[in-house]
Design a protein around this motif. Structure first.
Motif, PDB file in Angstrom:
ATOM      1  N   HIS A 268       1.727   6.436  -0.516  1.00 35.38           N
ATOM      2  CA  HIS A 268       1.891   6.868  -1.911  1.00 35.38           C
ATOM      3  C   HIS A 268       2.114   8.372  -2.032  1.00 35.38           C
ATOM      4  N   ASP A 269       1.923   9.109  -0.944  1.00 32.30           N
ATOM      5  CA  ASP A 269       2.132  10.560  -0.994  1.00 32.30           C
ATOM      6  C   ASP A 269       3.601  10.935  -1.025  1.00 32.30           C
ATOM      7  N   GLY A 270       4.477   9.950  -0.970  1.00 29.10           N
ATOM      8  CA  GLY A 270       5.907  10.227  -1.015  1.00 29.10           C
ATOM      9  C   GLY A 270       6.468  10.467   0.367  1.00 29.10           C
ATOM     10  N   GLY A 271       7.526  11.266   0.437  1.00 29.59           N
ATOM     11  CA  GLY A 271       8.143  11.546   1.723  1.00 29.59           C
ATOM     12  C   GLY A 271       9.345  10.664   1.972  1.00 29.59           C
ATOM     13  N   PRO A 272       9.827  10.643   3.187  1.00 28.33           N
ATOM     14  CA  PRO A 272      11.073   9.949   3.509  1.00 28.33           C
ATOM     15  C   PRO A 272      10.912   8.436   3.502  1.00 28.33           C
ATOM     16  N   GLU A 273      12.035   7.742   3.486  1.00 29.85           N
ATOM     17  CA  GLU A 273      12.030   6.300   3.648  1.00 29.85           C
ATOM     18  C   GLU A 273      13.179   5.914   4.582  1.00 29.85           C
ATOM     19  N   VAL A 274      12.914   4.893   5.407  1.00 25.72           N
ATOM     20  CA  VAL A 274      13.879   4.469   6.423  1.00 25.72           C
ATOM     21  C   VAL A 274      14.091   2.974   6.293  1.00 25.72           C
ATOM     22  N   SER A 275      15.330   2.536   6.369  1.00 25.89           N
ATOM     23  CA  SER A 275      15.684   1.132   6.242  1.00 25.89           C
ATOM     24  C   SER A 275      15.272   0.357   7.488  1.00 25.89           C
TER      25      SER A 275
ATOM     26  N   ALA B 233       0.814  -1.225   0.000  1.00 25.09           N
ATOM     27  CA  ALA B 233       0.000   0.000   0.000  1.00 25.09           C
ATOM     28  C   ALA B 233       0.845   1.271   0.000  1.00 25.09           C
ATOM     29  N   GLY B 234       2.049   1.181  -0.563  1.00 26.19           N
ATOM     30  CA  GLY B 234       2.925   2.347  -0.620  1.00 26.19           C
ATOM     31  C   GLY B 234       3.745   2.569   0.626  1.00 26.19           C
ATOM     32  N   TYR B 235       3.500   1.808   1.682  1.00 26.28           N
ATOM     33  CA  TYR B 235       4.218   1.998   2.949  1.00 26.28           C
ATOM     34  C   TYR B 235       5.558   1.261   2.996  1.00 26.28           C
ATOM     35  N   PHE B 236       5.756   0.301   2.104  1.00 23.60           N
ATOM     36  CA  PHE B 236       6.979  -0.501   2.127  1.00 23.60           C
ATOM     37  C   PHE B 236       7.518  -0.650   0.708  1.00 23.60           C
TER      38      PHE B 236
END
Length: 639
Positions: A44-51, A26-29
């Protein structure tokens, strides 16, 4: 089982497709270029991503061992916001003249920090809570912040339950008593009169519409809870006689927890709205239409009406619900009610990820086969050798049947003492060599016989995970619920092994052997070869709904460590809450042991050993230190 090498260089895009992370996530992963699963808290709105691997390392630096339940607060915020904004869009576009009121059923995840965060973030949307017991009601009253939010009281209600709800009304909470059984009405009215509080009453109706899926029995005319049409009319007549018909404000139904087909949802809404209209025409005040749960989570990413998926988007769900309600009510010039949904599963499922390390792996290794058989080789071994040499695409089924027959014959000979252990081992190696050959060739068949289709799971490696299925994934064991499972790192490498996942309990049911795949379900999971001295981490995703509440103390393995993070827009994140998992002392107390008495009993046994010269006093001291430390320890495997 080893996997054949592909002709092209393996990439993270291959891993993303293999594990379906972009279909169920759902765009979260997603998967990063480094081959690590990343969290995108704003979807899906974009923004940061964290490992996720980076978070695991920071969790361990803080002194917490695997397994860990990771909660990402922003995802919970995003799901609540998405639900309300999508309903608001549908209401605005269709010209609906009521509001949407979301409600979270506490039974879906009763943990305090979960309910607290839903109440805090949901206050801006007047997101309410649904309760089914006195304990849940007290918890809800302590957490709920918005006085406009709905507090829905379902389930069996004794006088104390009703009094607690009436007191909540008196404090200004928007509390509704939903009649599940006909006899509840008299008790509610009697307690309300005694406490001089005017109750807000709802009725739960039994619809004839019934959905498919795991939880379909909670809907339909034969469901356990709810009133029939005749019983609803009796409620209306009783309230009319007592001059309290204006107390009837809400109508509720429940179709199921995970409804995969939008047609079932729309049919139920239309039937329920007809009943709602009938209550208004009877003179009831009404104003709230509670559609219960049902908004499904697409666990397998197939976007179908399979039980672990859904064939509709959130936008389609909201639009169909609003349109169905207003179409029927507009025909009869009835005011549009506030629409309530109790979407618990869809609210919290994405919010939690179970993370664990692999402790070991069991492989089926054929080993070397002899160039020539010894003179004393049993006839069954010679037949297995001939079967292996005769293996071809046309003879797969015949070779499979022969291999099973001759291997069974060797086992019987061994049991009766007519062959040696070494001879049995030789037969075993030929048998598995045949199975591996069949597994490699069967993919070339247009139609694979059932016997041959099951060979993959038979040959699969067993990866032993540091977790308990019964504690952390009870629905996987109890009802074959499917959750997305995948490695959270090394995704830029080809996963060369086919495996199943076993937990650390000593129970054969403590394993997972159903996995999602791009073309449907499969019995093995693509995994990487373990590296000596290096941890290998898997994640089980979408576990926020029901799994914590239903956990079982199998083998006295308790709650896992829990860590909650909040990710900032610049990509930084903070650990906002950390909860230690159950210690051995905690677990023993749960099952009625007294930890202090246990240590005292062990002390006496150790002192007896000293008297019997089995231990020295110094050894007794070390022994007691070990047991006292063990009582404080984690119930799971610690490196």
């Amino acid at each position: 089982m080893a996997k054949k090498q592909t002709l092209h260089q393996w990439s993270v895009e291959d891993s993303a497709e293999l594990y379906g992370i972009r279909t169920w996530g759902a765009g979260y992963f997603d998967v990063s270029p480094k081959g690590e699963v990343v969290i995108r808290p704003f979807g899906h709105d974009g923004g940061p991503e964290v490992s996720v691997l980076e978070i695991i390392h920071e969790i361990q630096d803080r002194g917490y061992d695997m397994p860990v339940l990771l909660r990402v607060e922003n995802i919970l915020d995003s799901q609540i916001s998405l639900l309300h904004q999508t309903f608001r869009t549908a209401i605005s576009e269709l010209g609906y003249r009521g509001d949407y009121r979301g409600v979270f059923p506490i039974k879906v995840n009763q943990q305090q920090q979960v309910v607290e965060k839903i109440a805090q973030y949901g206050a801006a949307y007047h997101h309410g809570l649904e309760v089914g017991s006195k304990a849940e009601l007290i918890a809800a009253v302590s957490q709920l912040q918005s006085r406009e939010a709905c507090l829905i009281c379902n389930g069996y209600k004794d006088e104390e339950f009703i009094d607690l709800g009436l007191h909540a009304l008196r404090m200004g909470f928007n509390c509704f008593f939903v009649l599940e059984m006909p006899g509840e009405l008299d008790v509610i009215l009697e307690r309300a009169a005694r406490l001089k509080v005017k109750p807000q009453i709802g009725v739960r109706v039994k619809l004839s519409t019934k959905a498919s899926g795991h939880w379909s029995e909670s809907g339909g005319e034969r469901s356990s809870f709810g009133l029939t049409s005749a019983q609803i009319v009796d409620v209306v007549d009783t309230l009319k006689e007592r001059g309290l018909l204006d107390c009837l404000k809400l109508m509720h139904y429940h179709l199921g927890s995970q409804v995969p087909n939008i047609r079932d949802i729309r049919a139920a809404v239309m039937e329920a709205t007809r009943i709602y209209a009938g209550l208004v025409q009877e003179g009831a005040l009404m104003g709230y239409l509670d559609l219960g749960g049902g908004l499904a989570v697409d666990y397998d990413g197939s976007h179908t009406n399979y039980v672990s998926s859904r064939n509709y988007s959130l936008s389609e769900y909201c639009t169909d619900v609003v349109e169905a309600v207003m179409t029927i009510l507009d025909e009869q010039a009835i005011a549009h009610p506030h629409i309530i949904t109790e979407s618990g599963r869809a609210t919290v499922a994405y919010y939690s990820v179970l993370l664990f390390n692999i402790l070991d792996v069991s492989l089926i290794e054929v080993g070397s086969l002899p160039d020539e058989l010894p003179d004393d080789a049993p006839e069954a071994v010679r037949n297995l050798r001939e079967t292996l040499n005769a293996l071809s695409l046309r003879s797969l089924q015949e070779c499979y049947n022969d291999a099973v027959y001759y291997y069974d014959e060797m086992r019987q000979l061994f049991i009766t003492g007519r062959v040696t252990l070494r001879q049995r081992t030789m037969a075993e190696r030929y048998f598995w060599a045949i199975m591996r050959g069949i597994a490699q060739e069967k993919s070339k068949l247009k139609q694979i016989p059932k016997d041959l289709a099951e060979i993959d799971s038979t040959l699969a490696d067993i990866y032993y995970g540091n977790f308990s299925v019964f504690q952390s994934l009870p629905d996987s064991w109890a009802i074959d619920q499917v959750f997305p499972i995948m490695p959270v790192h090394r995704l830029n490498e080809i996963p060369e092994r086919q495996g199943i996942v076993s937990d650390m309990t000593c129970d054969s049911d403590g394993r997972i052997n159903h996995f999602i795949a791009p073309q449907g379900m499969k019995s093995t999971l693509d995994l990487h070869t373990l590296r000596p001295g290096e941890e290998y981490y898997l994640g089980v995703f979408l576990v926020g709904a029901y799994q914590e509440t239903l956990g079982d103390l199998h083998n006295l393995l308790g709650d896992t460590n829990v860590v909650s993070v909040r990710i900032q827009e610049d990509g930084s994140y903070e650990f906002v809450r950390e909860l230690n998992g159950d210690s051995i002392s905690d677990i023993l107390a749960y099952v009625e042991y007294d930890p202090r008495k246990i240590l005292e009993d062990i002390r006496r046994a150790a002192e007896r050993a000293v008297r019997e010269k089995r231990l020295t006093p110094t050894q007794r001291y070390s022994l007691m230190q070990a047991y006292e430390g063990g009582m404080r320890g984690y119930t799971y495997f610690e490196r």
